[in-house]
Write a protein that holds these residues in place. Structure first.
Motif, mmCIF file in Angstrom:
data_model
loop_
_atom_site.group_PDB
_atom_site.id
_atom_site.type_symbol
_atom_site.label_atom_id
_atom_site.label_comp_id
_atom_site.label_asym_id
_atom_site.label_seq_id
_atom_site.Cartn_x
_atom_site.Cartn_y
_atom_site.Cartn_z
ATOM 1 N N GLU A 97 24.794 10.073 2.702
ATOM 2 C CA GLU A 97 25.410 10.673 1.529
ATOM 3 C C GLU A 97 26.573 9.806 1.056
ATOM 4 O O GLU A 97 27.173 9.120 1.841
ATOM 5 N N ALA A 98 26.929 9.865 -0.233
ATOM 6 C CA ALA A 98 26.274 10.643 -1.248
ATOM 7 C C ALA A 98 25.414 9.757 -2.150
ATOM 8 O O ALA A 98 24.334 10.162 -2.560
ATOM 9 N N VAL A 100 15.548 11.707 4.848
ATOM 10 C CA VAL A 100 16.603 12.363 5.612
ATOM 11 C C VAL A 100 17.917 11.695 5.236
ATOM 12 O O VAL A 100 17.987 10.462 5.206
ATOM 13 N N PHE A 101 18.925 12.496 4.895
ATOM 14 C CA PHE A 101 20.204 11.838 4.640
ATOM 15 C C PHE A 101 21.181 12.142 5.767
ATOM 16 O O PHE A 101 21.308 13.279 6.220
ATOM 17 N N LYS A 106 24.805 12.667 7.301
ATOM 18 C CA LYS A 106 25.967 13.346 6.750
ATOM 19 C C LYS A 106 27.254 12.758 7.313
ATOM 20 O O LYS A 106 27.338 12.480 8.511
ATOM 21 N N ILE A 166 26.209 11.797 11.080
ATOM 22 C CA ILE A 166 25.301 12.548 11.939
ATOM 23 C C ILE A 166 23.951 12.807 11.273
ATOM 24 O O ILE A 166 23.840 12.882 10.049
ATOM 25 N N VAL A 167 22.942 12.907 12.123
ATOM 26 C CA VAL A 167 21.600 13.336 11.690
ATOM 27 C C VAL A 167 21.090 14.311 12.733
ATOM 28 O O VAL A 167 21.219 14.064 13.943
ATOM 29 N N SER A 168 20.493 15.394 12.290
ATOM 30 C CA SER A 168 19.895 16.352 13.209
ATOM 31 C C SER A 168 18.760 15.691 13.999
ATOM 32 O O SER A 168 17.942 14.964 13.445
ATOM 33 N N LYS A 227 16.254 17.054 14.989
ATOM 34 C CA LYS A 227 14.966 17.594 14.547
ATOM 35 C C LYS A 227 14.238 16.660 13.578
ATOM 36 O O LYS A 227 13.024 16.756 13.427
ATOM 37 N N PHE A 228 14.997 15.809 12.876
ATOM 38 C CA PHE A 228 14.398 15.111 11.746
ATOM 39 C C PHE A 228 14.264 13.600 11.938
ATOM 40 O O PHE A 228 13.972 12.883 10.972
ATOM 41 N N HIS A 244 18.639 18.552 4.145
ATOM 42 C CA HIS A 244 19.009 17.518 5.131
ATOM 43 C C HIS A 244 17.804 16.574 5.216
ATOM 44 O O HIS A 244 17.889 15.421 4.817
ATOM 45 N N GLN A 245 16.669 17.087 5.682
ATOM 46 C CA GLN A 245 15.398 16.419 5.388
ATOM 47 C C GLN A 245 14.920 16.973 4.046
ATOM 48 O O GLN A 245 15.056 18.169 3.784
ATOM 49 N N GLU A 258 27.726 16.640 -5.327
ATOM 50 C CA GLU A 258 27.323 16.078 -4.057
ATOM 51 C C GLU A 258 27.426 17.126 -2.965
ATOM 52 O O GLU A 258 28.231 18.033 -3.048
ATOM 53 N N ALA A 259 26.632 16.992 -1.887
ATOM 54 C CA ALA A 259 25.660 15.951 -1.666
ATOM 55 C C ALA A 259 24.243 16.484 -1.885
ATOM 56 O O ALA A 259 23.406 15.789 -2.446
ATOM 57 N N ILE A 303 21.986 16.273 -5.195
ATOM 58 C CA ILE A 303 21.674 15.004 -5.857
ATOM 59 C C ILE A 303 20.186 14.682 -5.836
ATOM 60 O O ILE A 303 19.613 14.259 -6.838
#
Lengths: 191, 191
Positions: free
Chosen positions: A58-59, A77-78, A80, A108-110, A112-113, B28-29, B58-59, B62
């Motif tokens: 992001e962003a 996947v973005f 954060k 961070i990224v979960s 899960k993804f 997020h995903q 944002e975020a 977008i």
């Protein structure tokens, strides 16, 4: 990518010797027709890589990544930017130093993804010092995913990030590589 | 929008009585194929409005806004959340209270990218208390732009934001309106 370079020449503004403002079409106001061309070009360059997930941060990376993902027929996947403490175990986390904003933040990224089944293309709007891209690469590594490479819209090739990351054997494709820029002389591209 | 409601039923998770997690496909995903359908539906609902600019924040707004903008053939501007002091005169600024994060932040848009010539559609992923949407409406008003309305992916219709904003005569189109939800009973939609 000539269309992009012309657009940067036409609508970009150089401040000092290292700020390139492209907020009229790339990272504040966003020209989605241009993003479609950018996405098609990333797809052409990474067509042989079996990409099944696009990772961005992001962003300002999100819009480009989402439009580009339509050419790859895969989800985005973005990552954060977080200033809060994260729940251990649920996310992959890395630290990124922002030279622009003069601070360090967690990204961070979960879990899960992102995982070993993923073949990931990282997409971002800018590459300069490379801190954000190295953070995203770290997240891909933590997940045990395969990294197809990185698709960057504008690389400031006079800054060290791109060379350092390519030296690790990572494929970095930048659609416009800026060799030098100044308020008087404008923007000069590599090649 | 039935496709969206089914997806929420299938992949959404309710936490407590007011958190709806849709991070596997929306924020997020991101499932860009779904975003294309969402964008086409927004275009169908606002096709008579002469929209020439999409405004989001944002975020997580977008990606949806950029994919939707392809159906409107117009650019996107995203409002930035700022914790720094802004240079007076260059931006429109408003204050938004985040109930989720328990703090107040400034939201800004450059004056270069919003003005009286614009007919604006606001797009966002969620509408609950309405604070973010009211902030974006304030930015449109400050710019002297015309507001076509707001396209929302998921409205928590049991929270007061949507009713309060519609009562001002503003057109709010939400593609999935949640009437009630709980961990045991799942998600129930209006209609």
């Amino acid at each position: 990518m000539e269309l992009l370079k012309r657009r940067i020449q036409q609508d970009g503004t150089v401040k000092g010797n290292d700020v390139l403002k492209v907020d009229s079409f790339l990272n504040h106001q966003m020209d989605v027709a241009l993003f479609q061309e950018i996405g098609a070009e990333f797809q052409r360059r990474f067509s042989d890589c079996g990409v099944n997930k696009i990772l961005t941060i992001e962003a300002s990376g999100i819009g480009i990544a989402c439009v580009a993902a339509q050419s790859f027929h895969c989800p985005v996947v973005f990552a954060k930017k977080s200033q809060s403490k994260n729940i251990a175990g649920e996310v992959y986390a890395t630290r990124v130093e922002s030279f622009t904003h003069g601070r360090v933040y967690d990204v961070i990224v979960s879990k899960k993804f992102l995982g070993p089944e993923d073949r990931v293309l990282i997409i971002d709007d800018f590459l300069a010092n490379g801190a954000a891209l190295e953070g995203l690469i770290d997240l891909v590594d933590q997940a045990g995913a395969q990294l197809a490479g990185a698709g960057i819209v504008i690389e400031k090739a006079f800054q060290p990030g791109g060379d350092r990351i390519r030296a690790r054997g990572i494929r970095v494709e930048a659609l416009a590589r800026v060799k030098a820029m100044s308020e008087e002389g404008g923007v000069e591209f590599v090649d």
